[in-house]
Motif scaffolding. Structure first.
Motif, PDB file in Angstrom:
ATOM      1  N   TYR A 239       0.841  -1.202   0.000  1.00 23.30           N
ATOM      2  CA  TYR A 239       0.000   0.000   0.000  1.00 23.30           C
ATOM      3  C   TYR A 239       0.876   1.253   0.000  1.00 23.30           C
ATOM      4  CZ  TYR A 239      -3.829  -3.154   1.059  1.00 23.30           C
ATOM      5  OH  TYR A 239      -4.742  -4.175   0.996  1.00 23.30           O
TER       6      TYR A 239
ATOM      7  N   TYR B 163       1.056   5.601  -0.081  1.00 22.58           N
ATOM      8  CA  TYR B 163       0.390   6.880   0.158  1.00 22.58           C
ATOM      9  C   TYR B 163       1.361   7.982  -0.237  1.00 22.58           C
ATOM     10  CZ  TYR B 163      -1.647  10.821   2.689  1.00 22.58           C
ATOM     11  OH  TYR B 163      -2.179  12.047   3.023  1.00 22.58           O
TER      12      TYR B 163
ATOM     13  N   THR C 254      -6.597   1.827  -6.878  1.00 28.27           N
ATOM     14  CA  THR C 254      -7.012   2.208  -5.526  1.00 28.27           C
ATOM     15  C   THR C 254      -8.202   1.395  -5.023  1.00 28.27           C
ATOM     16  OG1 THR C 254      -8.451   3.934  -6.400  1.00 28.27           O
ATOM     17  CG2 THR C 254      -6.207   4.567  -5.828  1.00 28.27           C
TER      18      THR C 254
END
Length: 230
Positions: A83, A85, A187
């Protein structure tokens, strides 16, 4: 997901994806050139943590396109497992040169929390420029699942200085000729139609980042380790 593929695979995948994916609207003449100046701290944490496979890590970089100053962003990429960000803050050309000169005071007055946190990194953890990564990107997008598939070719490390606006910087290639990096990002979900045309995940599935490849290619500029090993 990241793959190391050859140009023949790339052309076949693009043919199969073209009926339902679109070329990114920012891609002129089929793509654009990306230049990223990566930073690392005194302990080379970004490099060492990536090399060690640490699940939770971060990297700072300044990114521009086609060596121009129309879009300049300070970015922080945080990763936890698979993941990712990303955070970004806009910079000006003059502010980039201030950072390169070690003048960080203006970062404290920025409206962006990222800039203020970058000031802390530079002052407390000796965050400094480490390497410049150049490559040519062909991006494809699909609204369903917010899918983005990119093909990065001619990945190279720019040397000579950290002036990212200098188009004349010499470069060193870091990939085998005829290879490119394919990245698949989404996403929400990855549609089955897209999943079926992707390479087998066991087939040259990459764990090494472009930053690591370029860092190691230019390591001789920062230490003598390169000469001992080569």
């Amino acid at each position: 997901w990241k793959y190391l593929i050859d140009t023949a695979q790339k052309e076949l995948i693009c043919q199969r994806l073209s009926p339902f994916l679109e070329l990114d609207k920012h891609a002129k003449n089929g793509g654009y050139m990306i230049r990223s100046l990566y930073f690392d701290d005194y302990y080379k944490s970004a490099y060492e943590e990536k090399d060690a496979g640490v699940l939770k890590r971060k990297k700072y970089r300044i990114r521009i396109y086609d060596c121009g100053d129309s879009s300049i962003k300070l970015e922080r990429k945080k990763k936890f497992g698979s993941y990712i960000y990303k955070e970004s803050a806009t910079l000006t050309r003059d502010e980039v040169y201030k950072i390169l000169d070690g003048d960080y005071e203006f970062l404290l007055q920025s409206k962006y929390p990222l800039c203020r946190e970058f000031y802390f990194e530079c002052v407390s953890n000796v965050m400094r420029p480490r390497t410049i990564v150049d490559y040519d990107r062909e991006p494809w997008t699909l609204d369903e699942g917010t899918v983005r598939i990119t093909f990065d070719s001619d990945v190279r490390a720019a040397i000579g200085s950290y002036d990212i606006f200098d188009e004349t910087l010499p470069t060193l290639p870091v990939l085998e000729e005829g290879k490119c990096v394919m990245e698949v990002k989404y996403t929400e979900f990855l549609p089955k139609a897209v999943r079926e045309v992707l390479p087998d995940r066991a087939s040259e599935f990459m764990a090494v980042s472009k930053y690591v490849l370029c860092y190691e290619k230019t390591e001789y500029m920062n230490s003598f380790k390169y000469w001992y090993e080569n």
